[in-house]
Design a protein around this motif. Structure first.
Motif, mmCIF file in Angstrom:
data_model
loop_
_atom_site.group_PDB
_atom_site.id
_atom_site.type_symbol
_atom_site.label_atom_id
_atom_site.label_comp_id
_atom_site.label_asym_id
_atom_site.label_seq_id
_atom_site.Cartn_x
_atom_site.Cartn_y
_atom_site.Cartn_z
ATOM 1 N N VAL A 100 11.957 -4.671 2.083
ATOM 2 C CA VAL A 100 11.275 -5.692 2.651
ATOM 3 C C VAL A 100 12.317 -6.926 3.065
ATOM 4 N N PRO A 101 12.667 -7.505 2.042
ATOM 5 C CA PRO A 101 13.782 -8.657 2.481
ATOM 6 C C PRO A 101 15.104 -8.380 2.874
ATOM 7 N N SER A 102 15.328 -6.905 2.688
ATOM 8 C CA SER A 102 16.896 -6.607 3.224
ATOM 9 C C SER A 102 16.959 -6.221 4.569
ATOM 10 N N SER A 103 15.781 -5.585 5.296
ATOM 11 C CA SER A 103 15.819 -5.045 6.367
ATOM 12 C C SER A 103 14.792 -5.657 7.493
ATOM 13 N N ALA A 104 15.243 -6.079 8.468
ATOM 14 C CA ALA A 104 14.141 -6.737 9.301
ATOM 15 C C ALA A 104 13.441 -5.716 10.072
ATOM 16 N N ALA A 105 14.112 -4.639 10.288
ATOM 17 C CA ALA A 105 13.352 -3.390 10.808
ATOM 18 C C ALA A 105 12.156 -2.963 9.908
ATOM 19 N N PHE A 106 12.701 -2.733 8.569
ATOM 20 C CA PHE A 106 11.879 -2.107 7.768
ATOM 21 C C PHE A 106 10.392 -3.085 7.381
ATOM 22 N N TYR A 141 4.582 3.828 5.621
ATOM 23 C CA TYR A 141 5.749 3.411 4.635
ATOM 24 C C TYR A 141 6.601 4.282 4.607
ATOM 25 N N ASP A 142 8.194 4.069 4.769
ATOM 26 C CA ASP A 142 9.319 5.002 4.702
ATOM 27 C C ASP A 142 9.915 5.140 3.566
ATOM 28 N N ASP A 143 9.441 6.048 2.450
ATOM 29 C CA ASP A 143 10.072 6.196 1.137
ATOM 30 C C ASP A 143 11.580 6.390 1.318
ATOM 31 N N VAL A 144 11.933 7.050 2.248
ATOM 32 C CA VAL A 144 13.499 7.323 2.046
ATOM 33 C C VAL A 144 14.313 5.773 2.157
ATOM 34 N N ALA A 145 13.811 4.994 3.256
ATOM 35 C CA ALA A 145 14.380 3.893 3.698
ATOM 36 C C ALA A 145 14.511 2.799 2.395
ATOM 37 N N ALA A 146 13.345 3.047 1.817
ATOM 38 C CA ALA A 146 12.721 1.990 0.756
ATOM 39 C C ALA A 146 13.528 2.362 -0.616
ATOM 40 N N GLY A 147 14.043 3.765 -0.752
ATOM 41 C CA GLY A 147 14.833 4.262 -1.820
ATOM 42 C C GLY A 147 14.275 4.831 -2.896
ATOM 43 N N GLU A 148 12.978 5.095 -2.983
ATOM 44 C CA GLU A 148 12.236 5.966 -4.087
ATOM 45 C C GLU A 148 11.084 6.374 -3.509
ATOM 46 N N PRO A 149 10.639 7.631 -3.986
ATOM 47 C CA PRO A 149 9.332 8.195 -3.646
ATOM 48 C C PRO A 149 8.118 7.770 -4.354
ATOM 49 N N HIS A 150 8.267 6.972 -5.608
ATOM 50 C CA HIS A 150 7.267 6.901 -6.479
ATOM 51 C C HIS A 150 6.351 5.607 -5.743
#
Length: 349
Positions: free
Chosen positions: A45-51, A184-193
């Motif tokens: 969230v704070p890393s990506s304006a698009a996310f 919510y995009d798990d892949v873009a976020a970095g983890e599936p949990h």
């Protein structure tokens, strides 16, 4: 008459005293960049304006702890310039995200005083409130700090220790307006949990470590305009060392928690926090977490995890929080524990 500010000593504080802190501070994209340069943070969230936009937050907020550090730093010249140590936090709620362009101002009220038995210092309890340029509350919190006395013979004030809640109730958590994790995009976020993948009582070893250096922690502390002498001046402590700002350890631990809690995107509240031992340059900080509770929220696709975040000097694969009281009477925390932080984080369901 001197024009310089010596800071307040313990005997300068009175119950009910309200302190309006200088100076307002405008948050910029530079704060986001410097935060990422100092702490190994990767939350989406704070890393990506698009996310951020994809989950209903536009413009993208900065890290929640940027707002905390700036607001906290405002209080230092009036409350903890003559501090021995910052001891803990409670009842901290993040009311709304902070975005570049927001200007943060802070004021505090003294809510408790307790002189130490040695007569040379005392503990000051304050409740601080940070607002933005629209006079909207950004966050508020209570904290207590040990402060030197100027005159050791000054009479002790009446002891007042405030009754602070053990935790912010789940029903009192404030979810940012528009937050929606249904796409919510798990892949873009970095983890599936996600929310349902965590169980109360579960512990997570975040594995990675970061070694603190003097230039790094002093740069970070200056970034937040925290002027406490113990962080910069080798003459401020008898041992000649610079004490690392406790918030620096919080941000290191929070960043390290990405590995295992990458989807804990936003901090909603800090229930309690204790800096259990001093951190110094040369220490290597590791972190582990424990899931303390889970709660629903009214926001679409959003759940809340109550987490204990523990920072340690050196890695403790056993993830032990408490010491062995039989071996060392009265020992509260295990050797190496630097931080015990209890907080609520918002995660996708």
């Amino acid at each position: 008459m001197s024009k310089t500010n010596p800071g307040n000593f313990f005997e300068d504080f009175t119950i009910g005293q309200v302190l309006r802190h200088a100076t307002p501070r405008t948050v910029t994209e530079g704060d986001r960049a410097l935060y990422g340069a100092v702490y190994p943070t990767r939350f989406a969230v704070p890393s990506s304006a698009a996310f951020a936009a994809s989950v209903g937050l536009s413009p993208a907020p900065v890290e929640d702890l940027i707002a905390f550090h700036i607001a906290f730093g405002k209080t230092v010249p009036d409350i903890s310039l003559n501090a021995i140590a910052n001891l803990g936090y409670a009842e901290c709620r993040f009311h709304q995200p902070v975005v570049p362009g927001d200007t943060i101002s802070t004021q505090s009220e003294v809510i408790g005083l307790k002189q130490n038995s040695n007569g040379k210092s005392g503990v000051v309890y304050v409740r601080s409130t940070a607002t933005n340029q629209r006079d909207e509350v950004v966050l508020d919190w209570a904290r207590w700090v040990m402060v030197h006395k100027r005159d050791h013979d000054a009479p002790a004030p009446e002891t007042v220790v405030p009754d602070l809640a053990d935790a912010v109730a789940a029903a009192d958590l404030l979810v940012p307006a528009g937050l929606d994790f249904t796409s919510y995009d798990d892949v873009a976020a970095g983890e599936p949990h996600r929310f349902d993948d965590y169980e109360v009582g579960e512990k997570i070893d975040h594995v990675d470590g970061v070694t603190i250096t003097d230039p790094e922690h002093m740069l970070a502390t200056r970034l937040w305009q925290n002027t406490a002498k113990v962080h910069f001046n080798t003459e401020a402590r008898p041992d000649g060392t610079r004490l690392v700002y406790g918030g620096h350890v919080i941000s290191l631990a929070r960043a390290l928690s990405f590995n295992g809690l990458a989807n804990a995107q936003l901090i909603a509240a800090i229930n309690a926090g204790a800096h259990t031992a001093p951190a110094l340059a040369g220490d290597t900080v590791y972190a582990w977490s424990e899931v303390l509770d889970k709660a629903e929220t009214g926001a679409p696709g959003v759940g809340a995890l109550r987490l204990r975040l523990v920072a340690t000097k050196g890695r403790d694969e056993s993830m032990t929080l408490r010491g062995d009281a039989s071996a060392d009477r009265g020992q509260k925390y295990a050797p190496g524990v630097l931080l015990d932080l209890d907080y609520w984080a918002l995660v996708p369901r």
